[in-house]
Design a protein around this motif. Structure first.
Motif, short mmCIF file in Angstrom:
data_model
loop_
_atom_site.label_atom_id
_atom_site.label_comp_id
_atom_site.label_asym_id
_atom_site.label_seq_id
_atom_site.Cartn_x
_atom_site.Cartn_y
_atom_site.Cartn_z
N GLY A 1 0.82 -1.21 0.00
CA GLY A 1 0.00 0.00 0.00
C GLY A 1 0.85 1.25 0.00
O GLY A 1 0.55 2.23 -0.69
N ALA A 2 1.95 1.23 0.76
CA ALA A 2 2.85 2.37 0.80
C ALA A 2 3.51 2.61 -0.55
O ALA A 2 3.73 3.76 -0.96
CB ALA A 2 3.92 2.15 1.88
N SER A 3 3.82 1.52 -1.27
CA SER A 3 4.45 1.67 -2.58
C SER A 3 3.49 2.34 -3.57
O SER A 3 3.90 3.20 -4.35
CB SER A 3 4.90 0.30 -3.11
OG SER A 3 3.79 -0.51 -3.46
N VAL A 4 2.22 1.95 -3.53
CA VAL A 4 1.22 2.56 -4.42
C VAL A 4 1.04 4.03 -4.05
O VAL A 4 0.99 4.91 -4.92
CB VAL A 4 -0.12 1.82 -4.33
CG1 VAL A 4 -1.19 2.52 -5.16
CG2 VAL A 4 0.04 0.38 -4.80
N ALA A 5 0.94 4.32 -2.75
CA ALA A 5 0.76 5.70 -2.30
C ALA A 5 1.94 6.58 -2.70
O ALA A 5 1.76 7.70 -3.19
CB ALA A 5 0.56 5.73 -0.79
N ALA A 6 3.16 6.08 -2.50
CA ALA A 6 4.35 6.85 -2.87
C ALA A 6 4.40 7.07 -4.37
O ALA A 6 4.79 8.16 -4.85
CB ALA A 6 5.60 6.14 -2.39
N LEU A 7 4.01 6.06 -5.15
CA LEU A 7 3.99 6.19 -6.60
C LEU A 7 3.00 7.27 -7.03
O LEU A 7 3.27 8.05 -7.96
CB LEU A 7 3.63 4.86 -7.25
CG LEU A 7 3.59 4.83 -8.79
CD1 LEU A 7 4.95 5.20 -9.37
CD2 LEU A 7 3.13 3.46 -9.29
N ILE A 8 1.87 7.34 -6.35
CA ILE A 8 0.86 8.37 -6.65
C ILE A 8 1.45 9.76 -6.45
O ILE A 8 1.27 10.66 -7.27
CB ILE A 8 -0.38 8.16 -5.76
CG1 ILE A 8 -1.17 6.94 -6.26
CG2 ILE A 8 -1.26 9.40 -5.75
CD1 ILE A 8 -2.30 6.55 -5.33
N VAL A 9 2.17 9.94 -5.35
CA VAL A 9 2.78 11.25 -5.08
C VAL A 9 3.81 11.59 -6.15
O VAL A 9 3.87 12.73 -6.64
CB VAL A 9 3.43 11.26 -3.68
CG1 VAL A 9 4.16 12.57 -3.44
CG2 VAL A 9 2.38 11.04 -2.60
N LEU A 10 4.64 10.62 -6.52
CA LEU A 10 5.67 10.88 -7.53
C LEU A 10 5.06 11.20 -8.89
O LEU A 10 5.54 12.10 -9.60
CB LEU A 10 6.61 9.67 -7.64
CG LEU A 10 7.47 9.39 -6.41
CD1 LEU A 10 8.30 8.11 -6.62
CD2 LEU A 10 8.40 10.57 -6.11
N LEU A 11 4.00 10.48 -9.26
CA LEU A 11 3.35 10.76 -10.53
C LEU A 11 2.69 12.13 -10.53
O LEU A 11 2.75 12.87 -11.52
CB LEU A 11 2.31 9.67 -10.84
CG LEU A 11 2.87 8.30 -11.20
CD1 LEU A 11 1.75 7.30 -11.40
CD2 LEU A 11 3.75 8.38 -12.45
N HIS A 12 2.07 12.49 -9.42
CA HIS A 12 1.44 13.81 -9.34
C HIS A 12 2.50 14.91 -9.41
O HIS A 12 2.24 16.02 -9.90
CB HIS A 12 0.64 13.94 -8.04
CG HIS A 12 -0.29 15.11 -8.03
ND1 HIS A 12 -0.94 15.54 -6.90
CD2 HIS A 12 -0.67 15.97 -9.02
CE1 HIS A 12 -1.68 16.60 -7.20
NE2 HIS A 12 -1.53 16.87 -8.47
N SER A 13 3.71 14.60 -8.95
CA SER A 13 4.79 15.58 -8.98
C SER A 13 5.23 15.92 -10.40
O SER A 13 5.92 16.92 -10.61
CB SER A 13 5.99 15.06 -8.19
OG SER A 13 5.67 14.92 -6.81
N LEU A 14 4.83 15.11 -11.38
CA LEU A 14 5.17 15.40 -12.77
C LEU A 14 4.29 16.51 -13.35
O LEU A 14 4.58 17.01 -14.44
CB LEU A 14 5.03 14.13 -13.62
CG LEU A 14 5.99 12.99 -13.27
CD1 LEU A 14 5.72 11.79 -14.15
CD2 LEU A 14 7.44 13.45 -13.40
N ALA A 15 3.21 16.86 -12.65
CA ALA A 15 2.33 17.92 -13.14
C ALA A 15 2.00 18.93 -12.04
O ALA A 15 1.18 19.82 -12.26
CB ALA A 15 1.05 17.33 -13.70
N ASP A 16 2.61 18.78 -10.88
CA ASP A 16 2.31 19.69 -9.77
C ASP A 16 3.48 19.64 -8.78
O ASP A 16 4.57 19.17 -9.13
CB ASP A 16 0.99 19.28 -9.10
CG ASP A 16 0.25 20.49 -8.53
OD1 ASP A 16 0.93 21.42 -8.04
OD2 ASP A 16 -0.99 20.51 -8.54
N TYR A 17 3.25 20.06 -7.54
CA TYR A 17 4.32 20.08 -6.55
C TYR A 17 3.79 19.66 -5.17
O TYR A 17 3.94 20.38 -4.19
CB TYR A 17 4.98 21.46 -6.47
CG TYR A 17 4.01 22.62 -6.43
CD1 TYR A 17 3.59 23.18 -5.22
CD2 TYR A 17 3.52 23.18 -7.61
CE1 TYR A 17 2.72 24.24 -5.18
CE2 TYR A 17 2.65 24.24 -7.58
CZ TYR A 17 2.25 24.78 -6.37
OH TYR A 17 1.38 25.84 -6.34
N PRO A 18 3.16 18.49 -5.06
CA PRO A 18 2.59 18.06 -3.77
C PRO A 18 3.62 17.90 -2.67
O PRO A 18 3.33 18.13 -1.49
CB PRO A 18 1.91 16.73 -4.11
CG PRO A 18 2.62 16.24 -5.33
CD PRO A 18 2.96 17.47 -6.10
#
Length: 473
Positions: A415-432
């Motif tokens: 679950g942590a791997s999926v969550a971290a991947l979500i943050v990294l992918l969002h970072s390609l279009a934003d700055y979470p």
């Protein structure tokens, strides 16, 4: 647990003695992070409070007389964080004029000082030293989570995820009140009025919190229904009901943000959560869970349509001067100018205007590139790029371990791997990750991913050998 011990509908967390206080500390820190860390602008009072709390948490953890031995993944992660911190320090070291003036991208600075008739002073590598210091301090919240989760007893990690779920629910309720027209519940003057933002200033970052909480909840539920937790029968149904409720609330939160990125990331979040939960369920419960998810998605679609899903047009990917495509183009151009050394962490606003068309500059300015990969490469140069690649290699290897190696499989780490991947992918279009809240939760995810599920801590092994106690997975 003992053979004749009756099962409870509530899974056991095995929080006793020191572990209970550790769980309170981690839960309290997450509360501070989510409620105070919703603003991406460095140097604010709320961020300063969170950073001071991070220092206290780190110092208190290292002051423990018998720290838990760290697994290889945890040591590697701490090494990467240490090197990352060293890069900030390196950018602040004053350099003689003959050295810094010869670095890529410094020509305009030299010409500006010459035009003013000023001699070249000693200057650091960073073009914005104060911003670099502020950016370095923003590492403290995720570092605090990494240190605490790595050092504390394993049940504390599950308590941390429960705390995050509770904070997500509180955030959704706050978002409902905001959308209902309670303008005084927006905590920042510069915010997305009319949309749900929770404790954040930006609705996209609020959506990110919703999306990354879902797979963590799925990992926790998968642990609950595991044999090592003694969860079966009614407990499994209870765990599935909890997850469905979290999914419903999370999707409700995402739709209220009207965030394009949030909708896309929610689909990835649901897919990852399903992959974690469905793999070990009996066929009847698997079908029931899928049916529940379908029902939840249908309800979320109805809510989304009625809340203005057709108005999800605030993400500008077009050709305007401050569209994402335009900012990315200028960021790439700046990377070419600053080359191997970078411009310094936090210097993007100062660097960006150097590459804007002066005839089309308006009062609105770009505070970030809305692509943290490009902004990171621009500000850190070749050393930071190499360090980023090292982190990504570590990240991919850890994902492979927790998903593909039997003895390393851990639903919570998945679950942590999926969550971290979500943050990294969002970072390609934003700055979470530039918000303290998301950064702290990201630190929690990395800490969970770094642990070695095959090796149990000594206190957990001792608990397993004592009769009459609930076993902790």
């Amino acid at each position: 647990m003992t053979r004749n011990q009756p099962q409870s509908i509530l899974p056991s967390l095995d929080l006793r003695g020191t572990a209970l206080w550790q769980a309170v500390a981690v839960g309290g820190f997450l509360l501070l992070a989510v409620t105070l860390g919703g603003w991406s602008v460095a140097g604010g009072t709320a961020n300063a409070v969170l950073q001071v709390a991070s220092v206290i948490a780190i110092a208190a953890t290292f002051a423990r007389s018998k720290p838990t031995p760290r697994a290889g993944g945890e040591r590697q992660l701490l090494l990467l964080v240490g090197l990352f911190g060293a890069l900030f320090v390196l950018q602040l070291i004053p350099l003689p004029p003959v050295l810094w003036s010869s670095l890529p991208g410094r020509r305009l600075v030299v010409e500006g000082l010459a035009a003013l008739g000023l001699p070249l002073p000693w200057m650091p590598l960073s073009l914005a030293p104060e911003k670099t210091v502020q950016s370095g301090l923003s590492l403290l919240p995720p570092l605090a989570m990494i240190v605490m989760i790595g050092a504390f007893r394993r049940p504390v990690a599950r308590a941390a995820v429960l705390s995050l779920i509770a904070l997500m629910i509180l955030s959704v309720l706050l978002g409902v009140a905001q959308v209902a027209g309670n303008e005084h519940l927006y905590f920042y003057s510069f915010t997305n009025g009319g949309s749900a933002v929770g404790f954040f200033a930006n609705s996209n970052h609020f959506a990110t919190l919703m999306c990354l909480t879902l797979p963590l909840a799925a990992g926790l539920v998968a642990r609950w229904r595991g044999e090592a937790d003694g969860a079966g029968g009614v407990s499994r149904i209870f765990a599935a009901a909890v997850l469905l409720a979290v999914v419903l609330l999370g999707l409700l939160g995402v739709t209220m943000t009207k965030s394009v990125a949030g909708v896309g990331l929610a689909l990835l979040s649901l897919a990852g959560s399903a992959a974690i939960v469905l793999s070990g369920l009996p066929r009847s419960l698997r079908l029931g869970f899928v049916g529940g998810v379908v029902l939840v998605v249908l309800i979320a679609m109805v809510v989304a349509i009625n809340s203005g899903i057709g108005d999800l047009t605030t993400t500008d990917l077009g050709g305007g001067d401050l569209s994402r495509m335009s900012m990315w183009h200028l960021a790439i151009k700046a990377i070419g100018d600053f080359g191997t050394v970078g411009s310094g962490f936090g210097s993007f606003p100062q660097v960006f205007h150097l590459f804007e068309n002066p005839e089309r500059v308006i009062s609105v300015f770009a505070n970030h590139a809305h692509n943290d990969l490009l902004e990171f490469v621009l500000e850190s140069g070749l050393p930071g790029t190499v360090l980023l690649l090292a982190f990504l290699v570590w990240f991919v290897l850890r994902i492979g371990s927790v998903w593909l190696i039997d003895r390393q499989r851990d639903p919570l780490a998945q679950g942590a791997s999926v969550a971290a991947l979500i943050v990294l992918l969002h970072s390609l279009a934003d700055y979470p990750l530039r918000t303290g809240a998301i950064a702290a939760v990201f630190g929690l995810c990395l800490a969970l991913l770094a642990r070695d599920p095959a090796g149990r801590s000594s206190d957990e092994n001792q608990a397993a050998t004592q009769p009459g106690r609930h076993l902790s997975a």
